[in-house]
Design an enzyme around this catalytic site. Structure first.
Site, PDB file in Angstrom:
ATOM      1  CG  ASP A   8      43.774  47.651  34.806  1.00 53.64           C
ATOM      2  OD1 ASP A   8      43.430  46.632  34.062  1.00 53.64           O
ATOM      3  OD2 ASP A   8      44.448  47.598  35.825  1.00 53.64           O
ATOM      4  CG  ASP A  10      42.025  43.477  40.367  1.00 54.64           C
ATOM      5  OD1 ASP A  10      42.126  44.250  41.052  1.00 54.64           O
ATOM      6  OD2 ASP A  10      42.097  42.197  40.321  1.00 54.64           O
TER       7      ASP A  10
END
Length: 254
Positions: A8, A10
């Site tokens: 991932d 953010d």
């Protein structure tokens, strides 16, 4: 143990405009070992090339655009696999529209084969009307991701999932959702890595999207407590992640 990683962005690699130093070191170790990885994001407002530029210029992380896999990329893969036609109407940011049209789909407002709905800061009633009528006529309704809100310095803003919910209400049609934690994005990403599910680790900060994406799809998970899901929440999680770490600095890459 793992031959490839899904990571991932953010909350895992950075927090907004703030870098997470351990993530940069983690990525550099993967590069040194020659281990394949993809940055897996539900954000469809930016093309992979734009994300690549942001990582390079603002976080000193240097990767090819091919390592960035968005819900927009997975949406294109899904439409190609469905093979129901090549026309589309998109409610979404310019980055999503650009990505889909560059993949060979043709813009159509009256009778498209697909209606794709993502986050669209420029949404207006006419766009809503065109998309609603197209789905009512039989266009395949696709939502890029289920994220109802986007955390910002202003607070929780409407996300793509909020728009998808609007069109589900206006059309009475349940959409196909592509992004994390759904199967479509995970299958596409793992296919790009060219590995089996048991050889891949999903790394993220959000239990509801990143970690659930792994749990629901038979992929081991690493929850890093650098973003959305907090340490005090971990004991109450319904299904435990495979691993939980305070920082990616604590992960050993073999």
């Amino acid at each position: 143990m793992y031959k490839g990683y899904l990571i991932d962005l953010d909350g895992t690699v950075y927090r907004g405009k703030e870098p997470i130093p351990a993530a940069k070191n983690f990525i550099e170790k993967l590069q040194e070992k020659g281990l394949p990885f993809l940055f897996l994001t539900n954000n469809t407002t930016k093309t992979p090339e734009t994300v690549q530029k942001n990582l390079s210029e603002n976080f000193d992380i240097h990767v090819p655009a091919s390592t960035i896999f968005t819900a927009g990329n997975a949406t294109v893969d899904y439409m190609n696999h469905q093979n129901k036609g090549r026309t589309v109407y998109v409610v979404g940011a310019p980055g999503l529209v650009e990505l889909i049209l560059a993949s060979g789909f043709q813009w159509e407002e009256t009778n498209p084969d697909y209606v794709v709905v993502g986050l669209d800061p420029g949404i207006d009633y006419e766009k809503m009307t065109i998309a609603t009528l197209a789905v009512q006529k039989g266009a395949h309704f696709i939502g890029t991701n289920p994220d109802k809100n986007i955390p910002t310095e202003r607070g929780l803003l409407p996300g793509a999932g909020s728009l998808v919910a609007f069109f589900e209400t206006s059309t009475g049609v349940k959409p196909t959702i592509i992004g994390k934690p759904e199967t479509a994005i995970m299958d596409s990403a793992i296919e790009r890595l060219g590995l089996a599910k048991e050889e891949v680790l999903m790394v993220g900060d959000n239990y509801l999207t990143d970690i659930q994406a792994g749990i629901r799809n038979g992929v081991d998970t690493l929850l890093v407590l650098s973003g959305f899901t907090q340490k005090e929440e971990v004991p109450q999680l319904p299904t435990a992640p495979t691993y939980v770490l305070e920082s990616l600095a604590d992960w050993s890459i073999l």
